[in-house]
Scaffold this active site. Sequence first.
Site, mmCIF file in Angstrom:
data_model
loop_
_atom_site.group_PDB
_atom_site.id
_atom_site.type_symbol
_atom_site.label_atom_id
_atom_site.label_comp_id
_atom_site.label_asym_id
_atom_site.label_seq_id
_atom_site.Cartn_x
_atom_site.Cartn_y
_atom_site.Cartn_z
ATOM 1 C CG ASP B 26 -1.984 1.363 1.001
ATOM 2 O OD1 ASP B 26 -2.154 1.687 0.232
ATOM 3 O OD2 ASP B 26 -2.563 1.428 2.260
ATOM 4 C CB ALA B 27 3.615 1.737 -1.802
ATOM 5 C CE LYS B 28 -3.433 5.240 0.023
ATOM 6 N NZ LYS B 28 -2.742 4.200 0.983
ATOM 7 N NE ARG B 29 7.051 4.433 -3.649
ATOM 8 C CZ ARG B 29 6.919 4.208 -2.300
ATOM 9 N NH1 ARG B 29 5.878 4.456 -1.712
ATOM 10 N NH2 ARG B 29 7.892 3.824 -1.750
ATOM 11 C CB THR B 53 -1.865 1.588 -3.506
ATOM 12 O OG1 THR B 53 -1.140 1.727 -2.496
ATOM 13 C CG2 THR B 53 -2.881 0.265 -2.715
#
Lengths: 207, 207
Positions: B26-29, B53
């Site tokens: 869940d790194a939202k890159r 993510t």
Amino acid sequence: MSRSKRLGIAKKTLDYIPKNIFTIADAKRGDIGNTSSYYADTFFKYLDSDSVTIAPYMGEDSVTPFFSYPNKWVILLALTSNHGALDFQFTTDKNNEELYKKVLRKSQEWGTPENLMYVVGATRAEGIGEVRKLAPEHFFLVPGIGAQGGSLSDVANYGFNSDCGLLVNSSRGIIYASNQSDFAEAAGKAAQELQQEMSKILLEKNF
Amino acid sequence: MSRSKRLGIAKKTLDYIPKNIFTIADAKRGDIGNTSSYYADTFFKYLDSDSVTIAPYMGEDSVTPFFSYPNKWVILLALTSNHGALDFQFTTDKNNEELYKKVLRKSQEWGTPENLMYVVGATRAEGIGEVRKLAPEHFFLVPGIGAQGGSLSDVANYGFNSDCGLLVNSSRGIIYASNQSDFAEAAGKAAQELQQEMSKILLEKNF
């Protein structure tokens, strides 16, 4: 090389940079407030970076935790240099406001010209002028010179404010200047050429 | 503990999870294509995560490099569970389309129900229904149950499709269930309660 070793090297590289050089963690983070607080801690305390780039999609509570650190900077994505910028950033709402302008307007309720900069791509020179109208006092981080094809003189014409107000970045244009054994010289030369071009422009603009 | 040690532990933790359990970074890159390619390599090859993510602000070339890895998933932020979601995600354009709906529409030109899921927050139950209309076949990752206050039955009512189509996540509700010596038992109990609630709903819906 393992990722943890690479990160150790990243930390050592950062530690090697003299403290009077402004450092930017171009990490493009942005998460719910609780998680953003931990990211802020990592970038500002552990890595001791002076700034970090942040993506605005998740809004206020994803950005504001980064403002709790004195003398540290949020660099918020406004108008990015890549082609995909056209997908969402120019979406115009019912009041004729593009999304990137809404990001500029809302985020100025959260931060100040002393702790908030904006990413504005060099490939969108006229957009830089629009952003400058909406954020006259804020610094801009301007990527896209070099490998991505942006022009330094366009950036200066549209983006300067009375304090200059621009941090112009070239990454691949410098670090990929050569993949031969002359890498260090080629990278040094590419950096120096850009610096000299900037010096000339600063002189023309009476800085 | 240094960051590199913590990352080593993250890697060991991931390696400890049996291979038949779906893992989510869940790194939202989300970065320019060249950088997104390196992120994809790190998450999908080095960490061998099943999914990551991604934040959509930078558009197509920031997302598509993650589709080059077979059997790996992009989980794109659509409607997030936090309060800041209200700042930009509901911005309505001249065709009356909210930004999160534009993200859903455009991104379906880039990925398929076999490699693209969406983050849809449990705190926005009616929004889940809207997203389901626009993405009937895609899986949703639903955070916001537990600490953030979302309701599992609302999520199910609005979000189910004929394959269920939901990955419901609780993080803090489980890992922060206790900060005493009974941590393991309390976390186990919280996880089991959520699982039992989900089982009951699945039974009611005839799965």
